[in-house]
Enzyme design. Sequence first.
Site, PDB file in Angstrom:
ATOM      1  N   HIS A 149      -1.645 -39.414  10.316  1.00 41.27           N
ATOM      2  CA  HIS A 149      -2.140 -38.445   9.340  1.00 41.27           C
ATOM      3  C   HIS A 149      -3.546 -38.839   8.909  1.00 41.27           C
ATOM      4  CE1 HIS A 149      -2.260 -35.860   5.807  1.00 41.27           C
ATOM      5  NE2 HIS A 149      -1.259 -35.208   6.363  1.00 41.27           N
ATOM      6  N   ASP A 189       6.057 -33.514   9.816  1.00 41.12           N
ATOM      7  CA  ASP A 189       6.586 -32.774  10.962  1.00 41.12           C
ATOM      8  C   ASP A 189       7.610 -33.548  11.783  1.00 41.12           C
ATOM      9  OD1 ASP A 189       5.038 -30.369  10.683  1.00 41.12           O
ATOM     10  OD2 ASP A 189       3.286 -31.551  11.208  1.00 41.12           O
TER      11      ASP A 189
HETATM   12  N1  CMC Z   1      -0.251 -40.822  18.485  1.00 39.60           N
HETATM   13  C1  CMC Z   1      -1.019 -41.777  19.053  1.00 39.60           C
HETATM   14  N2  CMC Z   1      -2.150 -42.248  18.526  1.00 39.60           N
HETATM   15  C2  CMC Z   1      -2.546 -41.700  17.376  1.00 39.60           C
HETATM   16  C3  CMC Z   1      -1.812 -40.682  16.732  1.00 39.60           C
HETATM   17  C4  CMC Z   1      -0.619 -40.256  17.330  1.00 39.60           C
HETATM   18  N3  CMC Z   1       0.128 -39.304  16.762  1.00 39.60           N
HETATM   19  N4  CMC Z   1      -2.460 -40.330  15.600  1.00 39.60           N
HETATM   20  C5  CMC Z   1      -3.559 -41.077  15.547  1.00 39.60           C
HETATM   21  N5  CMC Z   1      -3.610 -41.929  16.605  1.00 39.60           N
HETATM   22  C6  CMC Z   1      -4.622 -42.958  16.884  1.00 39.60           C
HETATM   23  C7  CMC Z   1      -5.850 -42.365  17.546  1.00 39.60           C
HETATM   24  O1  CMC Z   1      -5.752 -42.424  18.945  1.00 39.60           O
HETATM   25  C8  CMC Z   1      -6.931 -43.263  16.989  1.00 39.60           C
HETATM   26  O2  CMC Z   1      -6.905 -44.477  17.685  1.00 39.60           O
HETATM   27  P1  CMC Z   1      -8.293 -45.217  18.063  1.00 39.60           P
HETATM   28  O3  CMC Z   1      -8.949 -45.526  16.749  1.00 39.60           O
HETATM   29  O4  CMC Z   1      -7.896 -46.407  18.832  1.00 39.60           O
HETATM   30  O5  CMC Z   1      -9.091 -44.230  18.874  1.00 39.60           O
HETATM   31  C9  CMC Z   1      -6.470 -43.565  15.572  1.00 39.60           C
HETATM   32  O6  CMC Z   1      -5.041 -43.459  15.614  1.00 39.60           O
HETATM   33  C10 CMC Z   1      -7.009 -42.606  14.525  1.00 39.60           C
HETATM   34  O7  CMC Z   1      -6.687 -41.287  14.958  1.00 39.60           O
HETATM   35  P2  CMC Z   1      -7.564 -40.016  14.701  1.00 39.60           P
HETATM   36  O8  CMC Z   1      -7.289 -39.017  15.751  1.00 39.60           O
HETATM   37  O9  CMC Z   1      -8.992 -40.426  14.479  1.00 39.60           O
HETATM   38  O10 CMC Z   1      -6.968 -39.562  13.307  1.00 39.60           O
HETATM   39  P3  CMC Z   1      -7.213 -38.175  12.640  1.00 39.60           P
HETATM   40  O11 CMC Z   1      -7.168 -38.412  11.197  1.00 39.60           O
HETATM   41  O12 CMC Z   1      -8.446 -37.524  13.174  1.00 39.60           O
HETATM   42  O13 CMC Z   1      -5.978 -37.288  13.146  1.00 39.60           O
HETATM   43  C11 CMC Z   1      -3.825 -36.339  13.248  1.00 39.60           C
HETATM   44  C12 CMC Z   1      -4.873 -37.033  12.366  1.00 39.60           C
HETATM   45  C13 CMC Z   1      -2.685 -35.867  12.377  1.00 39.60           C
HETATM   46  C14 CMC Z   1      -4.455 -35.133  13.933  1.00 39.60           C
HETATM   47  C15 CMC Z   1      -3.303 -37.346  14.306  1.00 39.60           C
HETATM   48  O14 CMC Z   1      -2.667 -38.427  13.661  1.00 39.60           O
HETATM   49  C16 CMC Z   1      -2.376 -36.703  15.331  1.00 39.60           C
HETATM   50  O15 CMC Z   1      -2.848 -36.186  16.340  1.00 39.60           O
HETATM   51  N6  CMC Z   1      -1.033 -36.739  15.100  1.00 39.60           N
HETATM   52  C17 CMC Z   1      -0.106 -36.065  15.988  1.00 39.60           C
HETATM   53  C18 CMC Z   1      -0.008 -34.589  15.634  1.00 39.60           C
HETATM   54  C19 CMC Z   1       0.715 -34.392  14.322  1.00 39.60           C
HETATM   55  O16 CMC Z   1       1.782 -34.943  14.085  1.00 39.60           O
HETATM   56  N7  CMC Z   1       0.144 -33.550  13.453  1.00 39.60           N
HETATM   57  C20 CMC Z   1       0.730 -33.218  12.140  1.00 39.60           C
HETATM   58  C21 CMC Z   1      -0.085 -33.778  11.024  1.00 39.60           C
HETATM   59  S1  CMC Z   1       0.749 -33.765   9.420  1.00 39.60           S
HETATM   60  C22 CMC Z   1       1.079 -32.134   8.996  1.00 39.60           C
HETATM   61  C23 CMC Z   1      -0.051 -31.187   9.172  1.00 39.60           C
HETATM   62  O17 CMC Z   1      -1.138 -31.389   8.667  1.00 39.60           O
HETATM   63  O18 CMC Z   1       0.145 -30.172   9.834  1.00 39.60           O
END
Ligand code: CMC
Length: 431
Positions: A304, A361
């Site tokens: 998140h 989720d």
């Molecule tokens: N699986 C694997 N790695 C992850 C995940 C994940 N679900 N989430 C984050 N990471 C890693 C990412 O690869 C990165 O690693 P590194 O620094 O080595 O490159 C690090 O954690 C930070 O990730 P980010 O993509 O920069 O984080 P963000 O804040 O931009 O993204 C997110 C947040 C929710 C989009 C992401 O965690 C994600 O893709 N989660 C899976 C999809 C999901 O469950 N979404 C629902 C979110 S909660 C309810 C809503 O808002 O709808």
Amino acid sequence: MTKIAYLTIDGTVYELPMFEGSEGERAIDITQLRSLSGCITYDPGFANTGSCRSAITFVDGEKGILRYRGYPIEQIAAQGSFIETAMLLIFGHLPSKEERSCFRELLGGQELLHEGLRHHFEGFPSKGDPMAILSAVINSLGCYHPELVDIENEEEFTMAAAKIISKVRTIAAWAYRKSKGLPFMYPNPALSYCRNFLHMMFSIPNRFHEPSQEAVRALTLFFILHADHEQNCSCSTVRMVGSTQASLFASVSAGICALWGRLHGGANAGVIRMLHRIRDGQMSIPTVIEKVKNREMRLMGFGHRIYKNYDPRAKILKQAAHELLEKMGRHDELLDIALNLAAAAMADDYFAERKLYPNVDFYSGLILRALNIPVNMFPVMFAIGRMPGWIAHWYEDHQNPTLRIHRPRQIYIGEPKRDYIPMEERGIIDG
Ligand code: CMC
């Protein structure tokens, strides 16, 4: 006394005022930065950017805290109803008995769709994604209620909010009925919000669907926990579209589109599809963890932008999924898989180092499954729940006399100025 942040660019020091929110979050006010220094800030994904001051929802992602209008989510989830949660978010206070029954009555009077709007459903293909239908039909409400397109007072706003909150469940249920080729069930004003939705989803002309008490409670909880989450992508979209003075209908319709994606409201369906693949032997839990670490896939329902701790909504939903299945006397092997997958992920350094925990989720789809909601409707369920939050945020902006149109800047990295090449010189000879 106003605190000042000092920024030095090319030897010149700029003083930027600071301010604090009611929970101690500190911000540097850069509204004058460009006019003073000629520089803009660069913050892709807006992770460090406060786009507004808001009094609706507070999240402390480090501590795993979520509050609606100051009330802890755990207390609202344990005792509240969805309608009073909606009223709390939109109007700012817990409703009195009288306020609540007035609003309920208003909702009851708004649940039908204009017959003209019903015909829109005939035009959609039966395989049409229900999120597309939801967004299109919510936007079309503006055509049927043009008197509410330019909202001028609280009374008009309340009417528009009631129309959307009430009709969204009718539209959602009909999108599902369309996909199944089933006749549309008209809403029944004698039923509560959640019962009415389940009735429109699952009753058939000669057989009235009567959900159990625990099914209704689980759906209520699902909606309450999704009702708002401050400036996430869909909420920010609603506020951005609203900042142009677009109508409430158009703004929340845009919010639905933003919610649709896999990284946002589409993640609940992504989790269940991932669990299906594990159940069906296409991937094992260690393979999933390995693929995630190799960046071949994301672990859906994990991570998140704000929470660097357990999402409090996930905690509540995990418990609720257990309780619901137990009360229904059912066992869902996907719940076992989800628990094992979460445990394997949280025991792994990759997730620990990045502070990745289950988000809202991860367990929500297990509750929806128990309620027989099909997977392609999961994001729609999220949208019904999130509607009060979007409406509250739209109205907060609408009431702000100093609101400016949202218009970020960019750093241009394209070609510098060059001269146009006439068509003949490019070999194009057009009549
Ligand atoms: N699986 C694997 N790695 C992850 C995940 C994940 N679900 N989430 C984050 N990471 C890693 C990412 O690869 C990165 O690693 P590194 O620094 O080595 O490159 C690090 O954690 C930070 O990730 P980010 O993509 O920069 O984080 P963000 O804040 O931009 O993204 C997110 C947040 C929710 C989009 C992401 O965690 C994600 O893709 N989660 C899976 C999809 C999901 O469950 N979404 C629902 C979110 S909660 C309810 C809503 O808002 O709808």
